[in-house]
Scaffold this active site. Structure first.
Site, PDB file in Angstrom:
ATOM      1  CE  LYS A  83     -40.108 -25.021 -57.478  1.00  0.00           C
ATOM      2  NZ  LYS A  83     -39.306 -26.242 -57.557  1.00  0.00           N
TER       3      LYS A  83
HETATM    4  C1  E4P Z   1     -36.967 -27.171 -55.304  1.00  0.00           C
HETATM    5  O1  E4P Z   1     -38.026 -26.610 -55.286  1.00  0.00           O
HETATM    6  C2  E4P Z   1     -35.806 -26.659 -56.037  1.00  0.00           C
HETATM    7  O2  E4P Z   1     -36.081 -26.591 -57.393  1.00  0.00           O
HETATM    8  C3  E4P Z   1     -34.603 -27.527 -55.751  1.00  0.00           C
HETATM    9  O3  E4P Z   1     -34.495 -27.698 -54.347  1.00  0.00           O
HETATM   10  C4  E4P Z   1     -33.324 -26.973 -56.347  1.00  0.00           C
HETATM   11  O4  E4P Z   1     -32.248 -27.730 -55.885  1.00  0.00           O
HETATM   12  P1  E4P Z   1     -30.781 -27.678 -56.567  1.00  0.00           P
HETATM   13  O5  E4P Z   1     -30.184 -26.356 -56.292  1.00  0.00           O
HETATM   14  O6  E4P Z   1     -30.054 -28.801 -55.892  1.00  0.00           O
HETATM   15  O7  E4P Z   1     -30.999 -27.921 -58.028  1.00  0.00           O
END
Ligand code: E4P
Length: 216
Positions: A83
């Site tokens: 990622k």
């Molecule tokens: C997933 O890949 C993301 O990092 C995550 O859904 C972010 O979520 P948040 O905005 O609740 O931190």
């Protein structure tokens, strides 16, 4: 639509993987930090529980640093997805990694133009954050609709739209209605998704009737 679990809590992943509906897992540095465990250990353990794509995020800001961090993460298991943030350096890292056969999830996407760039860089997934847009008074699901529409015009785009930052079961419903490829869901939202009072009362009534009939 694929459902990923959005957590780094291994026990929670074990619990929900047993439902048989989890296709993958996403983590981010905040979630890993919250687990209080060593990053690589957590990713390795998750890969042993879920066979599908497991996102592990780099924290370097420069391309060389991202690639350096990506190599040992990708070596943990074949289902690790690297990622990277939606920055010029992240796009460059995406090109290099995908060129070498490593799958990439480009994260922190907040506009259709960013998603267009992620697709052009060869991302396997792009992660638009719907909840964080909603949090500041915009409509996160509008962005999903826009990205899906843009991608639909170009048959050579292979990037899958991974709806992230999900805050409610309704976000998941809307993601499904729009035809998003993946939705990553925190455990508490999975609990919300399965819950319905008519299921509970219906089951209780069935069991009551069954017991009455057996006693008769
Ligand atoms: C997933 O890949 C993301 O990092 C995550 O859904 C972010 O979520 P948040 O905005 O609740 O931190």
């Amino acid at each position: 639509m694929q459902i990923f679990l959005d957590t780094a809590e291994v026990e929670s992943i074990r619990k929900y993987a047993a439902w048989g509906v989890i296709d993958g897992v996403t983590t981010n540095p905040s979630l890993i930090a919250r687990s209080g465990r060593v990053f690589e250990d957590v990713i390795a353990e998750i890969c042993g529980i879920v066979e599908g794509p497991i996102s592990a995020e780099v924290t370097a800001l420069d391309t060389a640093g991202m690639l350096e961090q990506a190599a040992p993460l990708a070596a943990i298991a074949p289902n690790v997805i690297i990622k990277v943030p939606l920055t010029p350096e992240g796009l460059r890292a995406t090109q290099v990694l995908t060129g070498g056969g490593t799958k990439v999830n480009v994260t922190l996407c907040f506009s259709a133009t960013q998603a267009l760039l992620a697709a052009k860089a060869g991302a396997t997934y792009v992660s638009p954050f719907v909840g964080r847009l909603d949090d500041r008074g915009e409509c996160g699901m509008d962005l999903i609709e826009q990205i899906l529409q843009v991608y639909s015009h170009y048959g050579d785009f292979r990037t899958q739209v991974l709806v992230a930052s999900v805050r409610s079961a309704d976000h998941v419903r809307q993601a499904g209605l729009l035809g998003a490829d993946v939705c990553t869901v925190p455990p508490k939202i999975l609990d919300e998704m399965i819950q319905h009072d008519l299921t509970d009362s219906g089951l209780a009534a069935f069991l009551k009737d069954w017991e009455s009939a057996r006693k008769a």
